[in-house]
Design an enzyme around this catalytic site. Structure first.
Site, PDB file in Angstrom:
ATOM      1  N   GLU A 143       1.617   5.228   0.804  1.00 44.51           N
ATOM      2  CA  GLU A 143       0.701   6.927   1.803  1.00 44.51           C
ATOM      3  C   GLU A 143       1.384   8.185   0.867  1.00 44.51           C
ATOM      4  OE1 GLU A 143       1.402   6.815   6.007  1.00 44.51           O
ATOM      5  OE2 GLU A 143       2.425   8.686   5.210  1.00 44.51           O
ATOM      6  N   HIS A 200       3.929  -1.316   3.737  1.00 45.52           N
ATOM      7  CA  HIS A 200       3.253   0.395   3.383  1.00 45.52           C
ATOM      8  C   HIS A 200       4.298   1.107   3.110  1.00 45.52           C
ATOM      9  CE1 HIS A 200       0.314   3.521   3.364  1.00 45.52           C
ATOM     10  NE2 HIS A 200       1.092   4.265   4.491  1.00 45.52           N
ATOM     11  N   SER A 205       1.111  -1.465  -0.196  1.00 47.82           N
ATOM     12  CA  SER A 205       0.371   0.111  -0.386  1.00 47.82           C
ATOM     13  C   SER A 205       0.722   1.113  -0.165  1.00 47.82           C
ATOM     14  CB  SER A 205      -1.299   0.034   1.336  1.00 47.82           C
ATOM     15  OG  SER A 205      -0.475  -0.162   2.289  1.00 47.82           O
ATOM     16  N   ASP A 261      -1.387  15.088  16.696  1.00 47.63           N
ATOM     17  CA  ASP A 261       0.168  15.781  17.141  1.00 47.63           C
ATOM     18  C   ASP A 261      -0.475  17.354  17.956  1.00 47.63           C
ATOM     19  OD1 ASP A 261       1.984  14.371  17.325  1.00 47.63           O
ATOM     20  OD2 ASP A 261       2.208  15.297  15.032  1.00 47.63           O
ATOM     21  N   PHE A 312      13.749  13.674   9.997  1.00 48.33           N
ATOM     22  CA  PHE A 312      12.227  12.907  10.238  1.00 48.33           C
ATOM     23  C   PHE A 312      12.510  12.068  11.653  1.00 48.33           C
ATOM     24  CE2 PHE A 312      10.363  13.162   5.562  1.00 48.33           C
ATOM     25  CZ  PHE A 312       9.666  14.245   6.091  1.00 48.33           C
TER      26      PHE A 312
HETATM   27  C1  FAD Z   1       1.311   5.463   9.652  1.00 47.84           C
HETATM   28  C2  FAD Z   1       1.538   6.931  10.646  1.00 47.84           C
HETATM   29  C3  FAD Z   1       0.125   7.802   9.758  1.00 47.84           C
HETATM   30  C4  FAD Z   1       0.405   8.797  10.794  1.00 47.84           C
HETATM   31  N1  FAD Z   1      -0.006   9.628   9.297  1.00 47.84           N
HETATM   32  C5  FAD Z   1      -0.431  11.021  10.369  1.00 47.84           C
HETATM   33  C6  FAD Z   1      -1.283  11.865   9.426  1.00 47.84           C
HETATM   34  O1  FAD Z   1      -2.313  12.107   8.598  1.00 47.84           O
HETATM   35  N2  FAD Z   1      -1.696  13.436  10.458  1.00 47.84           N
HETATM   36  C7  FAD Z   1      -1.374  13.622  11.353  1.00 47.84           C
HETATM   37  O2  FAD Z   1      -1.267  14.269  11.949  1.00 47.84           O
HETATM   38  N3  FAD Z   1      -0.532  12.925  11.856  1.00 47.84           N
HETATM   39  C8  FAD Z   1       0.197  11.282  11.408  1.00 47.84           C
HETATM   40  N4  FAD Z   1       0.561  10.630  11.939  1.00 47.84           N
HETATM   41  C9  FAD Z   1       1.320  11.223  13.079  1.00 47.84           C
HETATM   42  C10 FAD Z   1       0.197  10.662  14.718  1.00 47.84           C
HETATM   43  O3  FAD Z   1      -0.780  11.792  14.583  1.00 47.84           O
HETATM   44  C11 FAD Z   1       1.634  11.335  15.946  1.00 47.84           C
HETATM   45  O4  FAD Z   1       2.279  10.697  16.298  1.00 47.84           O
HETATM   46  C12 FAD Z   1       0.699  11.307  17.225  1.00 47.84           C
HETATM   47  O5  FAD Z   1       1.535  12.107  18.368  1.00 47.84           O
HETATM   48  C13 FAD Z   1      -0.095   9.887  17.967  1.00 47.84           C
HETATM   49  O6  FAD Z   1      -0.964   9.879  17.244  1.00 47.84           O
HETATM   50  P1  FAD Z   1      -1.124   8.502  17.366  1.00 47.84           P
HETATM   51  O7  FAD Z   1      -2.880   7.785  16.660  1.00 47.84           O
HETATM   52  O8  FAD Z   1      -0.430   7.506  17.040  1.00 47.84           O
HETATM   53  O9  FAD Z   1      -1.667   7.989  18.779  1.00 47.84           O
HETATM   54  P2  FAD Z   1      -1.488   6.962  19.890  1.00 47.84           P
HETATM   55  O10 FAD Z   1      -1.978   5.507  18.930  1.00 47.84           O
HETATM   56  O11 FAD Z   1      -3.615   7.191  20.693  1.00 47.84           O
HETATM   57  O12 FAD Z   1      -0.600   6.959  21.164  1.00 47.84           O
HETATM   58  C14 FAD Z   1       0.649   7.300  20.380  1.00 47.84           C
HETATM   59  C15 FAD Z   1       1.054   6.475  21.543  1.00 47.84           C
HETATM   60  O13 FAD Z   1       1.837   7.899  22.359  1.00 47.84           O
HETATM   61  C16 FAD Z   1       1.479   7.348  24.097  1.00 47.84           C
HETATM   62  N5  FAD Z   1       0.365   8.651  24.432  1.00 47.84           N
HETATM   63  C17 FAD Z   1      -0.885   8.941  24.383  1.00 47.84           C
HETATM   64  N6  FAD Z   1      -1.549   9.772  24.348  1.00 47.84           N
HETATM   65  C18 FAD Z   1      -0.968   9.648  25.812  1.00 47.84           C
HETATM   66  C19 FAD Z   1      -1.162   9.916  27.095  1.00 47.84           C
HETATM   67  N7  FAD Z   1      -2.474  10.626  27.105  1.00 47.84           N
HETATM   68  N8  FAD Z   1      -0.627   9.956  27.913  1.00 47.84           N
HETATM   69  C20 FAD Z   1       0.921   9.238  28.187  1.00 47.84           C
HETATM   70  N9  FAD Z   1       0.874   8.758  26.664  1.00 47.84           N
HETATM   71  C21 FAD Z   1       0.379   8.644  25.739  1.00 47.84           C
HETATM   72  C22 FAD Z   1       0.913   5.951  23.866  1.00 47.84           C
HETATM   73  O14 FAD Z   1       2.007   5.188  24.218  1.00 47.84           O
HETATM   74  C23 FAD Z   1       0.611   5.299  22.192  1.00 47.84           C
HETATM   75  O15 FAD Z   1       0.696   4.243  22.306  1.00 47.84           O
HETATM   76  C24 FAD Z   1       0.748   9.299  11.158  1.00 47.84           C
HETATM   77  C25 FAD Z   1       1.822   8.412  12.978  1.00 47.84           C
HETATM   78  C26 FAD Z   1       1.713   7.045  11.638  1.00 47.84           C
HETATM   79  C27 FAD Z   1       2.519   5.870  12.434  1.00 47.84           C
END
Ligand code: FAD
Length: 293
Positions: free
Chosen positions: A16, A267, A14, A107, A217
């Site tokens: 991105e 991916h 896939s 973020d 990065f």
């Molecule tokens: C494949 C991929 C695609 C992405 N695409 C985008 C995108 O399109 N746009 C964008 O803006 N960003 C993107 N990101 C980045 C992502 O938004 C950031 O890494 C963000 O900081 C965490 O989002 P998440 O959904 O991974 O968080 P989560 O899965 O909810 O959290 C990630 C980790 O952070 C820790 N954590 C989370 N919340 C807390 C808390 N409240 N207290 C303590 N620890 C905590 C936990 O250990 C958790 O496993 C992408 C990342 C990946 C890997």
């Protein structure tokens, strides 16, 4: 030595992309068309930090769904938005023909490492967003994974607890942050299996178009860059042809090693460029039939 397998059935990829600045950007659509020939399982389109590319992400997935044979997956974050706003976007994705969402927390506005505070009326985290998406429609939901730990997390154990929550709420696939040491990815895969978390872990592969940019990065997201990798790119800043050959070789080696470990889906972070990813897929043996057709 790369193992050339005759049988590519069971192997899938896939890609991105980030949404182009203009929806009519010809070079973006040429990239899409070229990579379409490889037959990816899906192509995903990112959602700029804090939703800054919402309309462009939507326009891009809509055009992919209506004008190509590709299945679009839309990234979606819940940071800084109310539940009503996020739900409205999910429904717009659905109306655009999207059946697959990559659900992310996102973020905080101050950037990676700053404290995340959920919107007072918003989804609390990525797992909560997964639940909301599944409640709104029959979507396939993917989520993120971090082979070297997320910068907010104190331990891999904490990451695994978040992963378990995301899987329990209905995510079926976790796509990893990029990495260069396969051991980190394989360790995470083992830990997910050991905890009995029911989710497919897919490696995110970043071909190195610019070593300086990738190092930047990597520093931001905590990915280790092996010194041996740095040496391979040393002195190639002004030699794009050699740099591309080395980059294709490095990514093909990484993919080949993972394949030997039983990984069947890759991916690719394309950075909106077709050349390297297309070449790596050809090394994998993909895209040949489509070319002939
Ligand atoms: C494949 C991929 C695609 C992405 N695409 C985008 C995108 O399109 N746009 C964008 O803006 N960003 C993107 N990101 C980045 C992502 O938004 C950031 O890494 C963000 O900081 C965490 O989002 P998440 O959904 O991974 O968080 P989560 O899965 O909810 O959290 C990630 C980790 O952070 C820790 N954590 C989370 N919340 C807390 C808390 N409240 N207290 C303590 N620890 C905590 C936990 O250990 C958790 O496993 C992408 C990342 C990946 C890997």
């Amino acid at each position: 030595m790369i193992a050339f397998a005759d049988d590519v059935s069971g192997l899938s990829v896939s890609f991105e992309f980030f949404p182009p600045k203009s929806p009519d950007d010809d070079s973006f659509w040429r990239t899409i068309r070229r990579l379409e020939t490889v037959g990816p399982e899906f192509v995903s389109v990112t959602y700029g930090a804090g939703g800054t590319t919402r309309d462009r992400t939507l326009a891009t997935v809509r055009r992919i769904a209506s004008e190509t044979r590709l299945k679009p997956a839309a990234h979606l974050t819940c940071v800084g938005a109310s539940r009503a706003e996020v739900d409205a976007t999910i429904l717009e994705f659905a109306a655009a023909g999207v059946r697959h969402i990559l659900a992310l927390r996102g973020d905080p506005p101050a950037g990676v490492g700053a404290k995340f505070t959920p919107h007072p009326d918003g989804y609390r985290n990525a797992a909560d967003l997964v639940r909301g998406i599944r409640e709104l429609g029959d979507f396939e939901v993917s989520v993120s994974a971090y082979p070297e730990r997320h910068p907010d997390s104190v331990s891999i154990e904490e990451d695994l607890a978040f992963m378990a929550d995301k899987a329990e709420h209905g995510a079926s696939r976790a796509i990893s942050q990029f990495f260069f040491h396969n051991a980190f990815f394989l360790r995470l895969r083992d830990r997910i299996a050991a905890r009995g978390i029911n989710i497919e872990l897919v490696p995110g592969i970043l071909p190195i178009t610019s070593f300086a940019r990738v190092s930047e990065f990597a520093a931001k997201c905590g990915a280790h860059v092996p010194p041996a990798l740095a040496r391979r790119f040393e002195g190639l800043d002004d030699d794009p042809d050699t740099r591309n050959l080395v980059a294709a070789m490095v990514a093909a080696e990484q993919v080949d090693q993972l394949r030997r470990e039983g990984v069947t889906h890759f991916h690719f972070y394309t950075l909106n460029r077709a050349d390297l990813v297309y070449a790596i897929c050809r090394v994998l043996g993909l895209g040949v039939r489509a070319q002939a057709a």
